[in-house]
Every structure is written in structure tokens, then in C-alpha cells.
Design a protein around this motif. Structure first.
Motif, PDB file in Angstrom:
ATOM      1  N   ALA A 106       0.828  -1.206   0.000  1.00  0.00           N
ATOM      2  CA  ALA A 106       0.000   0.000   0.000  1.00  0.00           C
ATOM      3  C   ALA A 106       0.865   1.260   0.000  1.00  0.00           C
ATOM      4  CB  ALA A 106      -0.929  -0.005   1.205  1.00  0.00           C
ATOM      5  N   LEU A 107       1.949   1.250   0.774  1.00  0.00           N
ATOM      6  CA  LEU A 107       2.840   2.410   0.787  1.00  0.00           C
ATOM      7  C   LEU A 107       3.538   2.598  -0.550  1.00  0.00           C
ATOM      8  CD1 LEU A 107       4.384   2.100   4.352  1.00  0.00           C
ATOM      9  CD2 LEU A 107       2.703   3.758   3.551  1.00  0.00           C
ATOM     10  N   GLU A 108       3.883   1.494  -1.218  1.00  0.00           N
ATOM     11  CA  GLU A 108       4.482   1.590  -2.545  1.00  0.00           C
ATOM     12  C   GLU A 108       3.515   2.236  -3.533  1.00  0.00           C
ATOM     13  OE1 GLU A 108       5.713  -1.231  -6.310  1.00  0.00           O
ATOM     14  OE2 GLU A 108       5.156  -2.157  -4.420  1.00  0.00           O
ATOM     15  N   HIS A 109       2.257   1.772  -3.529  1.00  0.00           N
ATOM     16  CA  HIS A 109       1.261   2.338  -4.441  1.00  0.00           C
ATOM     17  C   HIS A 109       0.974   3.794  -4.101  1.00  0.00           C
ATOM     18  CE1 HIS A 109       0.419  -1.264  -6.664  1.00  0.00           C
ATOM     19  NE2 HIS A 109       0.138  -1.941  -5.556  1.00  0.00           N
ATOM     20  N   LEU A 110       0.953   4.117  -2.823  1.00  0.00           N
ATOM     21  CA  LEU A 110       0.711   5.502  -2.413  1.00  0.00           C
ATOM     22  C   LEU A 110       1.840   6.415  -2.877  1.00  0.00           C
ATOM     23  CD1 LEU A 110      -1.148   7.398  -0.788  1.00  0.00           C
ATOM     24  CD2 LEU A 110       0.270   6.875   1.189  1.00  0.00           C
ATOM     25  N   ALA A 111       3.081   5.982  -2.698  1.00  0.00           N
ATOM     26  CA  ALA A 111       4.227   6.794  -3.125  1.00  0.00           C
ATOM     27  C   ALA A 111       4.242   6.976  -4.643  1.00  0.00           C
ATOM     28  CB  ALA A 111       5.530   6.148  -2.651  1.00  0.00           C
ATOM     29  N   LEU A 112       4.007   5.886  -5.388  1.00  0.00           N
ATOM     30  CA  LEU A 112       3.966   6.000  -6.853  1.00  0.00           C
ATOM     31  C   LEU A 112       2.816   6.897  -7.296  1.00  0.00           C
ATOM     32  CD1 LEU A 112       4.812   2.351  -7.937  1.00  0.00           C
ATOM     33  CD2 LEU A 112       6.196   4.375  -8.298  1.00  0.00           C
ATOM     34  N   GLY A 113       1.675   6.801  -6.618  1.00  0.00           N
ATOM     35  CA  GLY A 113       0.531   7.639  -6.961  1.00  0.00           C
ATOM     36  C   GLY A 113       0.810   9.115  -6.737  1.00  0.00           C
ATOM     37  N   LEU A 114       1.488   9.432  -5.645  1.00  0.00           N
ATOM     38  CA  LEU A 114       1.828  10.827  -5.379  1.00  0.00           C
ATOM     39  C   LEU A 114       2.815  11.360  -6.413  1.00  0.00           C
ATOM     40  CD1 LEU A 114       2.146  10.770  -1.496  1.00  0.00           C
ATOM     41  CD2 LEU A 114       0.353  11.856  -2.862  1.00  0.00           C
ATOM     42  N   VAL A 115       3.776  10.548  -6.803  1.00  0.00           N
ATOM     43  CA  VAL A 115       4.742  10.975  -7.821  1.00  0.00           C
ATOM     44  C   VAL A 115       4.044  11.188  -9.161  1.00  0.00           C
ATOM     45  CG1 VAL A 115       6.741  10.198  -9.171  1.00  0.00           C
ATOM     46  CG2 VAL A 115       6.734   9.955  -6.695  1.00  0.00           C
ATOM     47  N   LEU A 116       3.130  10.293  -9.508  1.00  0.00           N
ATOM     48  CA  LEU A 116       2.439  10.416 -10.788  1.00  0.00           C
ATOM     49  C   LEU A 116       1.484  11.603 -10.826  1.00  0.00           C
ATOM     50  CD1 LEU A 116       1.756   6.659 -11.540  1.00  0.00           C
ATOM     51  CD2 LEU A 116       3.195   8.201 -12.865  1.00  0.00           C
ATOM     52  N   CYS A 117       0.951  12.008  -9.673  1.00  0.00           N
ATOM     53  CA  CYS A 117      -0.002  13.124  -9.641  1.00  0.00           C
ATOM     54  C   CYS A 117       0.671  14.490  -9.702  1.00  0.00           C
ATOM     55  CB  CYS A 117      -0.874  13.033  -8.396  1.00  0.00           C
ATOM     56  SG  CYS A 117      -2.174  11.790  -8.528  1.00  0.00           S
ATOM     57  N   ILE A 118       1.987  14.521  -9.793  1.00  0.00           N
ATOM     58  CA  ILE A 118       2.684  15.811  -9.887  1.00  0.00           C
ATOM     59  C   ILE A 118       2.311  16.531 -11.174  1.00  0.00           C
ATOM     60  CG2 ILE A 118       4.959  16.870 -10.148  1.00  0.00           C
ATOM     61  CD1 ILE A 118       6.008  14.806  -8.165  1.00  0.00           C
ATOM     62  N   THR A 119       2.188  15.795 -12.270  1.00  0.00           N
ATOM     63  CA  THR A 119       1.834  16.408 -13.547  1.00  0.00           C
ATOM     64  C   THR A 119       0.357  16.185 -13.844  1.00  0.00           C
ATOM     65  OG1 THR A 119       2.345  14.440 -14.830  1.00  0.00           O
ATOM     66  CG2 THR A 119       4.154  15.968 -14.427  1.00  0.00           C
ATOM     67  N   VAL A 120      -0.194  17.016 -14.686  1.00  0.00           N
ATOM     68  CA  VAL A 120      -1.610  16.888 -15.061  1.00  0.00           C
ATOM     69  C   VAL A 120      -1.830  15.601 -15.854  1.00  0.00           C
ATOM     70  CG1 VAL A 120      -3.451  17.956 -16.401  1.00  0.00           C
ATOM     71  CG2 VAL A 120      -1.939  19.379 -15.038  1.00  0.00           C
ATOM     72  N   ILE A 121      -0.890  15.256 -16.707  1.00  0.00           N
ATOM     73  CA  ILE A 121      -1.027  14.053 -17.520  1.00  0.00           C
ATOM     74  C   ILE A 121      -0.975  12.797 -16.661  1.00  0.00           C
ATOM     75  CG2 ILE A 121       0.101  12.703 -19.349  1.00  0.00           C
ATOM     76  CD1 ILE A 121       1.020  15.378 -20.538  1.00  0.00           C
ATOM     77  N   GLY A 122      -0.244  12.850 -15.555  1.00  0.00           N
ATOM     78  CA  GLY A 122      -0.091  11.672 -14.703  1.00  0.00           C
ATOM     79  C   GLY A 122      -1.214  11.449 -13.715  1.00  0.00           C
ATOM     80  N   ILE A 123      -2.167  12.374 -13.610  1.00  0.00           N
ATOM     81  CA  ILE A 123      -3.237  12.244 -12.615  1.00  0.00           C
ATOM     82  C   ILE A 123      -4.065  10.971 -12.804  1.00  0.00           C
ATOM     83  CG2 ILE A 123      -5.393  13.285 -11.788  1.00  0.00           C
ATOM     84  CD1 ILE A 123      -3.986  15.996 -11.996  1.00  0.00           C
TER      85      ILE A 123
END
Length: 119
Positions: free
Chosen positions: A80-97
Motif C-alpha cells: 500500500a505504501l508503494e502504491h501511495l508513493a507512486l501515486g503521489l509521484v504520478l499526480c505531480i503532472t496533469v497528464i499523470g493524474i
């Protein structure tokens, strides 16, 4: 559009997420008692590799609750922490949301995988 989303997802984080689920499933399958848990991990690895166009429905009973508690203590929090960290990194850009939102869906699934049905 789902096919393109799944292809981009696999390249930008889905492979890492899916391999994490496969590793967890392989470790659970070492023991005979853990094989049902490992098989559930492999089902969720397929979702983690290609999540677009699929939904997760939650249900289950007392056995699912007990397995979720054991899972959470042994393997659920790191995934869960891995998915949360990857999700936060991906949400930095608009395309990654959209990709980040899929990671958050998988983080919830990593906390409660038993009783979940992939549709």
C-alpha cells in the motif's frame, strides 16, 4: 482508449506494481497454508499490470476479514505504501493524474484484497 491507457500504464509504473504483487504471491506460495493468499496476489497482479477498464467490488464475510487482518500485518502495508508513493509521484503532472488515481485504487486494494472482486 483503455488499450492505450493500459500500454502507457505498463510502461510508467504498472510493471513495477505488478512485479511487486508477483513477488508477494511467490513468497506466500512457499508454504502450503499461504497458497490461497498467493493465488489472490497473482490475480491482483494481473489487475496491477493492466488496470484501465476494470473495477473492483468489495464484499466478503468473516473469513475475508480475518485474512485481510493477517494480510495487512504481513504484506499489505508495504504494498500500500508503494502504491501511495507512486501515486503521489504520478499526480505531480496533469497528464499523470489518471495514472496516480489508478495507483490509489491499487493502494486501497493492497490494504483489503480479500473479498474483492475484479469486474
Amino acid at each position: 482508449m483503455g488499450c492505450l491507457g493500459n500500454l502507457l500504464w505498463f510502461i510508467f509504473g504498472g510493471a513495477i506494481s505488478g512485479l511487486s504483487w508477483c513477488l508477494a504471491g511467490s513468497l506466500w506460495c512457499i508454504t502450503i497454508v499461504g497458497i490461497p493468499v498467493g493465488m489472490q496476489c497473482f490475480k491482483l497482479a494481473s489487475l496491477s499490470f493492466f488496470p484501465f477498464g476494470k473495477e473492483v467490488r468489495y464484499g466478503g464475510g468473516a473469513v475475508s476479514f480475518l485474512l485481510n487482518v493477517i494480510w495487512l500485518l504481513v504484506s499489505g502495508l508495504p504494498l500500500a505504501l508503494e502504491h501511495l508513493a507512486l501515486g503521489l509521484v504520478l499526480c505531480i503532472t496533469v497528464i499523470g493524474i489518471p495514472f496516480g488515481l489508478q495507483q490509489f485504487k491499487l493502494a486501497k486494494l493492497a490494504l483489503m484484497p480479500f473479498g474483492a472482486e475484479i469486474v
